[in-house]
Design a protein around this motif. Structure first.
Motif, PDB file in Angstrom:
ATOM      1  N   ASP A  23       0.855  -1.189   0.000  1.00 20.89           N
ATOM      2  CA  ASP A  23       0.000   0.000   0.000  1.00 20.89           C
ATOM      3  C   ASP A  23       0.894   1.244   0.000  1.00 20.89           C
ATOM      4  O   ASP A  23       1.579   1.524   0.983  1.00 20.89           O
ATOM      5  CB  ASP A  23      -0.911  -0.003   1.231  1.00 20.89           C
ATOM      6  CG  ASP A  23      -1.998   1.071   1.143  1.00 20.89           C
ATOM      7  OD1 ASP A  23      -2.964   0.991   1.918  1.00 20.89           O
ATOM      8  OD2 ASP A  23      -1.876   1.989   0.299  1.00 20.89           O
ATOM      9  N   PRO A  24       0.894   2.011  -1.104  1.00 19.02           N
ATOM     10  CA  PRO A  24       1.773   3.188  -1.173  1.00 19.02           C
ATOM     11  C   PRO A  24       1.296   4.339  -0.297  1.00 19.02           C
ATOM     12  O   PRO A  24       2.055   5.261  -0.016  1.00 19.02           O
ATOM     13  CB  PRO A  24       1.713   3.579  -2.660  1.00 19.02           C
ATOM     14  CG  PRO A  24       0.390   3.075  -3.117  1.00 19.02           C
ATOM     15  CD  PRO A  24       0.126   1.824  -2.344  1.00 19.02           C
ATOM     16  N   VAL A  25       0.030   4.298   0.119  1.00 16.77           N
ATOM     17  CA  VAL A  25      -0.530   5.392   0.909  1.00 16.77           C
ATOM     18  C   VAL A  25      -0.407   5.052   2.394  1.00 16.77           C
ATOM     19  O   VAL A  25      -0.987   4.071   2.861  1.00 16.77           O
ATOM     20  CB  VAL A  25      -2.007   5.645   0.555  1.00 16.77           C
ATOM     21  CG1 VAL A  25      -2.559   6.818   1.361  1.00 16.77           C
ATOM     22  CG2 VAL A  25      -2.165   5.906  -0.930  1.00 16.77           C
ATOM     23  N   PRO A  26       0.354   5.840   3.164  1.00 15.31           N
ATOM     24  CA  PRO A  26       0.524   5.532   4.587  1.00 15.31           C
ATOM     25  C   PRO A  26      -0.719   5.882   5.399  1.00 15.31           C
ATOM     26  O   PRO A  26      -1.569   6.664   4.967  1.00 15.31           O
ATOM     27  CB  PRO A  26       1.712   6.405   4.991  1.00 15.31           C
ATOM     28  CG  PRO A  26       1.650   7.575   4.066  1.00 15.31           C
ATOM     29  CD  PRO A  26       1.119   7.043   2.765  1.00 15.31           C
ATOM     30  N   LEU A  27      -0.799   5.302   6.576  1.00 17.16           N
ATOM     31  CA  LEU A  27      -1.876   5.611   7.522  1.00 17.16           C
ATOM     32  C   LEU A  27      -1.347   6.619   8.532  1.00 17.16           C
ATOM     33  O   LEU A  27      -0.228   6.478   9.032  1.00 17.16           O
ATOM     34  CB  LEU A  27      -2.318   4.336   8.236  1.00 17.16           C
ATOM     35  CG  LEU A  27      -3.302   4.502   9.410  1.00 17.16           C
ATOM     36  CD1 LEU A  27      -4.663   4.930   8.895  1.00 17.16           C
ATOM     37  CD2 LEU A  27      -3.425   3.192  10.189  1.00 17.16           C
ATOM     38  N   TYR A  28      -2.145   7.645   8.808  1.00 19.16           N
ATOM     39  CA  TYR A  28      -1.783   8.630   9.822  1.00 19.16           C
ATOM     40  C   TYR A  28      -2.764   8.507  10.980  1.00 19.16           C
ATOM     41  O   TYR A  28      -3.944   8.821  10.830  1.00 19.16           O
ATOM     42  CB  TYR A  28      -1.835  10.053   9.247  1.00 19.16           C
ATOM     43  CG  TYR A  28      -0.830  10.312   8.152  1.00 19.16           C
ATOM     44  CD1 TYR A  28      -1.162  10.099   6.819  1.00 19.16           C
ATOM     45  CD2 TYR A  28       0.448  10.748   8.453  1.00 19.16           C
ATOM     46  CE1 TYR A  28      -0.246  10.326   5.811  1.00 19.16           C
ATOM     47  CE2 TYR A  28       1.382  10.977   7.438  1.00 19.16           C
ATOM     48  CZ  TYR A  28       1.025  10.766   6.123  1.00 19.16           C
ATOM     49  OH  TYR A  28       1.938  10.982   5.126  1.00 19.16           O
ATOM     50  N   LEU A  29      -2.288   8.013  12.102  1.00 17.41           N
ATOM     51  CA  LEU A  29      -3.144   7.928  13.281  1.00 17.41           C
ATOM     52  C   LEU A  29      -3.182   9.269  13.998  1.00 17.41           C
ATOM     53  O   LEU A  29      -2.239  10.064  13.908  1.00 17.41           O
ATOM     54  CB  LEU A  29      -2.608   6.864  14.247  1.00 17.41           C
ATOM     55  CG  LEU A  29      -2.721   5.405  13.783  1.00 17.41           C
ATOM     56  CD1 LEU A  29      -2.069   4.490  14.808  1.00 17.41           C
ATOM     57  CD2 LEU A  29      -4.167   5.000  13.581  1.00 17.41           C
ATOM     58  N   ASP A  30      -4.282   9.502  14.694  1.00 14.82           N
ATOM     59  CA  ASP A  30      -4.399  10.716  15.496  1.00 14.82           C
ATOM     60  C   ASP A  30      -3.240  10.779  16.491  1.00 14.82           C
ATOM     61  O   ASP A  30      -2.880   9.773  17.119  1.00 14.82           O
ATOM     62  CB  ASP A  30      -5.743  10.708  16.244  1.00 14.82           C
ATOM     63  CG  ASP A  30      -5.990  12.014  16.987  1.00 14.82           C
ATOM     64  OD1 ASP A  30      -6.769  12.820  16.499  1.00 14.82           O
ATOM     65  OD2 ASP A  30      -5.374  12.185  18.068  1.00 14.82           O
ATOM     66  N   LYS A  31      -2.646  11.963  16.622  1.00 13.68           N
ATOM     67  CA  LYS A  31      -1.466  12.115  17.471  1.00 13.68           C
ATOM     68  C   LYS A  31      -1.734  11.752  18.931  1.00 13.68           C
ATOM     69  O   LYS A  31      -0.824  11.419  19.680  1.00 13.68           O
ATOM     70  CB  LYS A  31      -0.946  13.563  17.402  1.00 13.68           C
ATOM     71  CG  LYS A  31      -0.548  14.011  16.007  1.00 13.68           C
ATOM     72  CD  LYS A  31       0.541  13.124  15.416  1.00 13.68           C
ATOM     73  CE  LYS A  31       0.919  13.565  14.007  1.00 13.68           C
ATOM     74  NZ  LYS A  31       1.836  12.606  13.358  1.00 13.68           N
ATOM     75  N   ASN A  32      -3.009  11.829  19.334  1.00 20.97           N
ATOM     76  CA  ASN A  32      -3.356  11.519  20.727  1.00 20.97           C
ATOM     77  C   ASN A  32      -3.907  10.105  20.903  1.00 20.97           C
ATOM     78  O   ASN A  32      -4.326   9.741  22.005  1.00 20.97           O
ATOM     79  CB  ASN A  32      -4.388  12.533  21.245  1.00 20.97           C
ATOM     80  CG  ASN A  32      -3.828  13.945  21.288  1.00 20.97           C
ATOM     81  OD1 ASN A  32      -2.700  14.144  21.713  1.00 20.97           O
ATOM     82  ND2 ASN A  32      -4.604  14.912  20.831  1.00 20.97           N
ATOM     83  N   SER A  33      -3.922   9.329  19.822  1.00 23.28           N
ATOM     84  CA  SER A  33      -4.529   8.000  19.919  1.00 23.28           C
ATOM     85  C   SER A  33      -3.651   7.061  20.742  1.00 23.28           C
ATOM     86  O   SER A  33      -2.417   7.130  20.715  1.00 23.28           O
ATOM     87  CB  SER A  33      -4.760   7.411  18.523  1.00 23.28           C
ATOM     88  OG  SER A  33      -3.556   6.916  17.991  1.00 23.28           O
ATOM     89  N   GLU A  34      -4.306   6.163  21.457  1.00 25.77           N
ATOM     90  CA  GLU A  34      -3.586   5.193  22.283  1.00 25.77           C
ATOM     91  C   GLU A  34      -2.757   4.249  21.418  1.00 25.77           C
ATOM     92  O   GLU A  34      -1.657   3.841  21.807  1.00 25.77           O
ATOM     93  CB  GLU A  34      -4.567   4.397  23.136  1.00 25.77           C
ATOM     94  CG  GLU A  34      -5.204   5.198  24.264  1.00 25.77           C
ATOM     95  CD  GLU A  34      -6.125   4.346  25.105  1.00 25.77           C
ATOM     96  OE1 GLU A  34      -7.104   3.834  24.557  1.00 25.77           O
ATOM     97  OE2 GLU A  34      -5.873   4.195  26.308  1.00 25.77           O
ATOM     98  N   SER A  35      -3.288   3.906  20.247  1.00 17.77           N
ATOM     99  CA  SER A  35      -2.574   2.984  19.362  1.00 17.77           C
ATOM    100  C   SER A  35      -1.229   3.558  18.944  1.00 17.77           C
ATOM    101  O   SER A  35      -0.201   2.863  18.972  1.00 17.77           O
ATOM    102  CB  SER A  35      -3.431   2.685  18.123  1.00 17.77           C
ATOM    103  OG  SER A  35      -4.637   2.066  18.485  1.00 17.77           O
ATOM    104  N   LEU A  36      -1.220   4.848  18.534  1.00  9.32           N
ATOM    105  CA  LEU A  36       0.032   5.476  18.114  1.00  9.32           C
ATOM    106  C   LEU A  36       1.016   5.542  19.289  1.00  9.32           C
ATOM    107  O   LEU A  36       2.223   5.318  19.122  1.00  9.32           O
ATOM    108  CB  LEU A  36      -0.227   6.873  17.554  1.00  9.32           C
ATOM    109  CG  LEU A  36       1.013   7.633  17.075  1.00  9.32           C
ATOM    110  CD1 LEU A  36       1.709   6.866  15.957  1.00  9.32           C
ATOM    111  CD2 LEU A  36       0.646   9.041  16.611  1.00  9.32           C
ATOM    112  N   LYS A  37       0.504   5.823  20.479  1.00 10.51           N
ATOM    113  CA  LYS A  37       1.388   5.922  21.645  1.00 10.51           C
ATOM    114  C   LYS A  37       2.054   4.577  21.952  1.00 10.51           C
ATOM    115  O   LYS A  37       3.228   4.524  22.327  1.00 10.51           O
ATOM    116  CB  LYS A  37       0.596   6.419  22.858  1.00 10.51           C
ATOM    117  CG  LYS A  37       0.228   7.906  22.741  1.00 10.51           C
ATOM    118  CD  LYS A  37      -0.629   8.368  23.909  1.00 10.51           C
ATOM    119  CE  LYS A  37      -0.984   9.848  23.765  1.00 10.51           C
ATOM    120  NZ  LYS A  37      -1.879  10.326  24.826  1.00 10.51           N
TER     121      LYS A  37
END
Length: 602
Positions: free
Chosen positions: A506-520
């Protein structure tokens, strides 16, 4: 990744009619994955393939479409009702899902001779008349008790056909002897009068209590004029029961008649729609539905779907429908109203409160029933945010570490149930790669790690996180291909610059919300792998420096260095050691060489 069926789909779209209808998207396995309605089929379907979509789930849906089928209908309202039926029948993966546990009770007037009136939780299309659903079983019991006091209805399940009654197939039961039933099974209850009572009950359930009271008052007066005072008193008591029931009903405004109210509140992944039905100024029905959103559906679409569901359940919508905003279509026999002030505005606010209370109650039940721990909730959130097939109970993250190609090493950190499992951490010395080649180093480490796990029969992680972008992710995939593990373990890459998450192919990256628990959690994994790798890298460089310095001493080899480091631990302690200590560790001759090197000059 472009849809490989795009040319075939475009040829189908080009001949779609510009009429209202329903379209169905199929996967390459022939499974319906999405159902939608359209005012103009060609325009709506082509929009999926002629523009980019902000929502990642919609992009995935479009890539998986292998075939399109459509059904043309007369009106947009027909399309909405058909869409609702098809979604409930096939439950496509990418459609909004009505979360209805069907546990709400109904009151049914059975389609039979001498109809029974009772509570049910099964809605069957058998010609019977259903009223509800009711959110309170207490209300249902109150109404049924009222009907039993007003009218002596039968409770038995006999087939009271004319022939069966004439043949004398039945005998009266206890209900007859205690006065709760007048014996229709033995022909002692005229069917016409019985049906009049049924019509009165239906009027009460529809909210037309005033008309029932009016008829009963007229009957009471007729009995009084005929000097049948006992019968008149009996009717009077029933009127008092109806008055008492009516006084307990939620009265809004007697002038508001035959109005439906819909309100909606939204969560991140769900919508809650409340429905109120108002007849003669009283609320006679209230029901809240939960819809699970799949591809970021608009509130307007979910509100229309809820209306079609209520229409299917109650067979009709009121002529006037109060809503918080105007939906993007009309119903033939209804008009929408968005009230700004007055009693109708209060009705809308009441509906919204019901939706909010339902949502809060749902959350409470989930927390009480499941007793879900923070770790369990976190793992489910990661699964949802990263679109994983399995719960990521076991996650492993990899990071390379080298300085200008010297002492290249790698680190693997392990999280289990959302927490670091430090006993499972592993570090690697790069063996087959010369110089600073992060891609080749990553491929070597991934191959070594999972080759060993496979050979030892150990459990594999559900998710691999690679500290790096497309290049490192591609190298890791090469290793999994060699081990025939690609597709068996989910794998992602995280780039540091913008915290982009890359998926294979998938050439298009995923951007998670900066405050999301998953990204943390992913950042924690990445930082922990970096820390563990850097620490190991420093230790290796330190060991190499010590080794190279000791190797400069004549007569000192690798075995002597291992013995010295095993005993003294650091180079400074070796330098400051006494001759006796050194000789006790490595012998008289070698001890003298080391002591002389550091204390009497070289």
């Amino acid at each position: 990744m472009v849809n490989k069926y795009l040319e075939k789909l475009r040829s189908k779209i080009a001949v779609l009619p510009e009429k209202p209808g329903v379209y169905q998207y199929f996967s390459e396995e022939g499974i319906i994955i999405y159902v939608g309605k359209a005012k103009n089929l060609r325009k709506r379907v082509s929009s999926y393939f002629s523009k980019s979509h902000d929502d990642g789930k919609t992009r995935i849906l479009v890539r998986k479409i292998a075939d399109i089928q459509h059904i043309v209908v007369d009106t947009e309202e027909d399309a909405l009702l058909l869409e609702n039926n098809l979604i409930k029948k096939y439950q496509p993966r990418y459609n909004v899902l009505l979360k209805d546990d069907k546990s709400f009770p109904w009151i049914v007037v059975k389609n039979e001779a001498y109809p029974r009136v009772f509570q049910t939780r099964q809605f069957n299309r058998d010609g019977s008349v259903y009223f509800g659903p009711y959110t309170s079983t207490g209300m249902v019991r109150t109404l049924l008790d009222l009907f039993r006091q007003l009218y002596p209805l039968r409770t038995c399940k006999h087939n009271l056909s004319v022939d069966n009654i004439k043949k004398g197939k039945f005998k009266v039961c206890l209900e007859y002897h205690i006065g709760n039933c007048k014996g229709p099974c033995v022909g002692e209850y005229e069917e016409l009068i019985y049906n009049q009572h049924i019509h009165a009950i239906q009027d009460i359930l529809k909210g037309n209590i005033a008309s029932v009271i009016k008829i009963m008052k007229q009957l009471m007066l007729e009995y009084a004029h005929a000097l049948e005072f006992e019968k008149a008193e009996e009717i009077k008591q029933k009127i008092q029961l109806l008055d008492a029931y009516q006084s307990k009903s939620t009265i809004v405004n007697p002038k508001i008649n035959n109005v439906d109210v819909f309100s909606i509140i939204d969560d991140i992944g769900s919508s809650y729609v409340n429905f109120l039905r108002v007849v003669n100024g009283g609320i006679i029905q209230s029901h809240t539905m939960e819809f699970k959103k799949r591809i970021g559906e608009e509130s307007g679409d979910i509100l229309l779907l809820a209306m079609s569901e209520i229409q299917a359940r109650t067979n009709v919508l009121a002529r006037e429908i109060i809503v918080p905003f105007k939906p993007d279509m009309t119903f033939n026999n209804s008009q929408f109203l968005i009230p700004k002030i007055g009693d109708k505005k209060k009705l809308l606010e009441l509906s919204e409160r019901n939706a909010k209370y339902f949502r809060l109650e749902k959350l409470k039940q989930q927390s009480i029933g499941k007793k879900e721990t923070r770790e369990e909730r976190l793992i489910k959130t990661i699964q949802s945010d990263l679109r994983l097939k399995e719960l990521p109970v076991h996650i492993e993250c990899f990071d390379n570490s080298n300085i200008q190609g010297t002492t290249p090493v790698a680190a693997c950190v392990v999280f289990k149930n959302g927490k670091p499992s430090k006993k499972d951490y592993r570090h690697f010395n790069i063996k087959t790669v010369v110089g600073a080649n992060d891609f080749a180093s990553m491929e070597e480490v991934i191959f070594r790690r999972y080759k060993r796990l496979k050979e030892e029969g150990q459990s594999l992680p559900q998710l691999i996180v690679i500290d790096g972008g497309k290049g490192q992710l591609g190298s890791a995939l090469n290793a999994l291909d060699k081990l025939d593990l690609r597709g068996h373990i989910s794998i992602i890459g995280i780039a540091k610059r913008l915290e982009e998450i890359f998926y294979p192919g998938d050439p298009v990256p995923l951007y998670l919300d900066k405050n999301s628990e998953s990204l943390k959690v992913i950042q924690y994994l990445r930082n922990e792998a970096h820390r563990f790798g850097i620490t190991f890298h420093r230790n290796q460089r330190s060991k190499n420096f010590i080794k190279s310095e000791l190797e400069n001493i004549p007569g000192v080899g690798e075995k002597t260095i291992e013995e010295l480091m095993g005993h003294f631990k650091t180079l400074n302690k070796i330098k400051s050691a006494t001759l006796a200590d050194l000789q006790a560790c490595i012998g008289k001759d070698r001890g003298m060489r080391i002591y002389s090197w550091y204390n009497t000059g070289r």
